[in-house]
Design an enzyme around this catalytic site. Sequence first.
Site, short mmCIF file in Angstrom:
data_model
loop_
_atom_site.label_atom_id
_atom_site.label_comp_id
_atom_site.label_asym_id
_atom_site.label_seq_id
_atom_site.Cartn_x
_atom_site.Cartn_y
_atom_site.Cartn_z
N ASP A 515 0.85 -1.40 -0.03
CA ASP A 515 -0.05 -0.13 -0.01
C ASP A 515 0.63 1.43 -0.16
O ASP A 515 1.21 1.84 -0.92
CB ASP A 515 -0.99 -0.04 1.19
CG ASP A 515 -1.93 -1.24 1.04
OD1 ASP A 515 -1.77 -2.00 0.53
OD2 ASP A 515 -3.07 -1.11 1.75
N GLU A 748 -3.20 -7.90 12.97
CA GLU A 748 -2.75 -7.59 11.60
C GLU A 748 -1.48 -7.20 11.55
O GLU A 748 -0.68 -7.61 10.60
CB GLU A 748 -3.82 -6.44 10.94
CG GLU A 748 -3.59 -6.26 9.43
CD GLU A 748 -4.47 -5.10 9.09
OE1 GLU A 748 -5.07 -4.39 9.82
OE2 GLU A 748 -4.45 -4.95 7.63
#
Length: 781
Positions: A515, A748
């Site tokens: 990202d 995460e």
Amino acid sequence: SVQFYDGDDQLPRVITPFPGPKITDLEMFQGEQKESLYWGTYRPHVYFGVRSRTPESLVAGLMWLGIKDGRYFMRHVCQDADELQTYGWNKHNGRDYGHQVLIDHGMTLTTSFLKSKVNGSGYGGDWAVQVGVQSEKLSEDMPDVAHIFFYVADEGQNALSLGRSVSEIYEKSLLAFGSRADVGGWELHLKSMDSFEVHHVGLKTPHIHNLSDLVQGILGVQVRNFGHLELPDTSDDSPNILVYQISARTPFRADIAFVTGTDIDEDRVEGRVESLTSTSLTSQLHKKEKEFDDKFKKIFNPSDKLDSESEEVSKAAVGNLLGGIGYFYGQSKILFPQPTKHRSDGDSILYWPAELYTAVPSRPFFPRGFLWDEGFHQLLIWRWDTYISMDIIGHWLDLMNIDGWIPREQILGAEALSKVPDEFVTQRPSNGNPPTLFLVLQDLVCGMKRDKFSATESKDISAFFERSFGRLEAWFQWFNTTQSGKHTSSYYWHGRKESQAIFELNPKTLSSGLDDYPRASHPTDEERHLDLRCWMLLAADCMHSISEQLVEKKESRKAYKETAKLLADFDLLNKMHFDKDYGAYFDYGNHTEKVRLRRQLVEKNGNQPPSLELVREVLEEPVLRLVPHVGYVSLFPFISKIIPSKSWILEKQLDIISNTSTLWTNYGLRSLSKTSSMYIKRNTEHDPPYWRGPIWMNMNYLILSSLHHYSKEEGPYRERAETIYNELRGNLVRNVMKNFKQTGYLWEQYDQKKGIGKGAHPFTGWTSLVVLIMAESYSEC
Ligand code: 6A9
């Protein structure tokens, strides 16, 4: 041939399926394999849900009333806002057994799932769930009665039938029955040794995905009108959803059994219900639990070195990864700006209706398929069950279009869509995602060469390669052509320019999977992305190994060998990506370090007033150069093991890894060096740092894997690699364990300063790789 459109004109290429036999049609996925995987806990987005691997399934699920601060809340879809202390499958074998514990404030629920195929059961067999409820009196006014809700719903909107009378429920335990083309007659039974009350409601609605709201609304009306918290015992005509409220004093246990084929062999139904409830169910669950424990030990703890706590966390990681496997059906939305006669929706067009059997990164946050996450998931899953793994990979490769493209994020069906904001739904055909499935395929080839598999498995893996080869070639070619750079053997992630560059500190590269990891400040076609180059090496190398296994692929074998050789060429790599002064590998592109975000008045379209927003200022002309951000991307040549073990460059990589002012923390390796100009910087006002500091397990696993490799290779840095390997491994494991203990979840990512879990949770996608790290199980090659 696909015919979902009127007329006979050709489909746009982007929605034309790859022309070739489907992998999922292979013999090995039919027959017993298919049937044994028919029913499952394939609805990962709900706390407990069952469906079959078919588009319009009969689905079942559990809801309950949780109590927080003296108020009731309906629990159903996994969501963070429910603030459960913990939940997840602590054990699950991906086939016919699972055990989950959920702690909801003062309540502890357990769901134990079991499947059984016996003489007389219909296609796919029978299944049962044992629900246990305990509560702890947190306050005086806490009621002793708990309410759970169990429902069955037909996605095909076929009508279901209620047990004929309330007494039938109590005397014969029959809740509901019906008949379907797939399984024949079926019955749902409820048994409990504890005393309980049952109420129900029957609904007719196509919308299954907002069932909790519906039921909550009905209960609200009941409370207002009659002052009691009971479903009204009424039903719409021909309901396709039946909801049963089971109320009882805690602690209690309810056994729910679903039996099929009841129209054929009525005599045996009672016996089958008996065996799937009460003590018989309990003892079968125990037996399955033992089998799970034994298999776990054999695969993930062979030398018995895990202490009991690590073992428990390890099992919870594997359990929830396997228990979180889902089945989805629907059509992706694909960006398609041209006008078309075909079904489209503004700027997008629908992919063909497709099914996807896949693991998911996170049940509450991302309960759907992500292409590059899946490669990491399968590193664990193939070791557990090679057939489940091949079945999943087959489903993914069957999503390929004629151009060799696979959409990155799979949002299939209404339930999946309901979790995703509109702006994130459309997939772009220019965008890729790392081909991590090659990591798994590589393991399978190497495993075969090393005789890791039984003869049958080897035969099936070969057949799998044989059938997949055309698709894999197309996939490789898609990358090799659409993502290539200006110079031979250079690559870059295309599609960066489409972002709103002027509002971003650094235009994102979503397709890379990393990202906001910083790249060249000004995207151009001069870019060279190091990570993609190394993914291409993996792909070429793996294609070469696979073609070696296949007798007649001689020609392409040579070509892949040559490509791999070129991409592994150390001198060429250094020429294109190595910075001698830093001793580090970098991307290359049009870049300046002198950018910043400043608040400015921005004119808006239409009649909206201008607003103050952060806008990027560029204080210096960018030039073509290496992009000096040290971080995960810089380590890709190290991950790819291209660096010779005697090279001083290897030492430099070890320096970067072990230096606390660059990547080293006591919790794992940071994604971006502290010395980078983008370290923990926001990308926009609304976009906090993501891959600009935090610790991610997938990358740490790959780096650790290489450290392990270099700790075995002769050379001057062998011992140092070994030391770093041991310390990094210890840090990662310790921190994940500590967080699990404190929070009840795997996360995460982990914060680079204090090691605290961040982002989505439970996240038993790639964070589960900690299991392989504990087991020291790395690449098989
Ligand atoms: C946004 C918001 C409920 C981001 O694990 C899945 C992916 C990874 O593939 C990727 O590498 N995650 C990583 O950078 C999560 C992606 C979430 C995107 C969906 C929609 C919905 O919020």
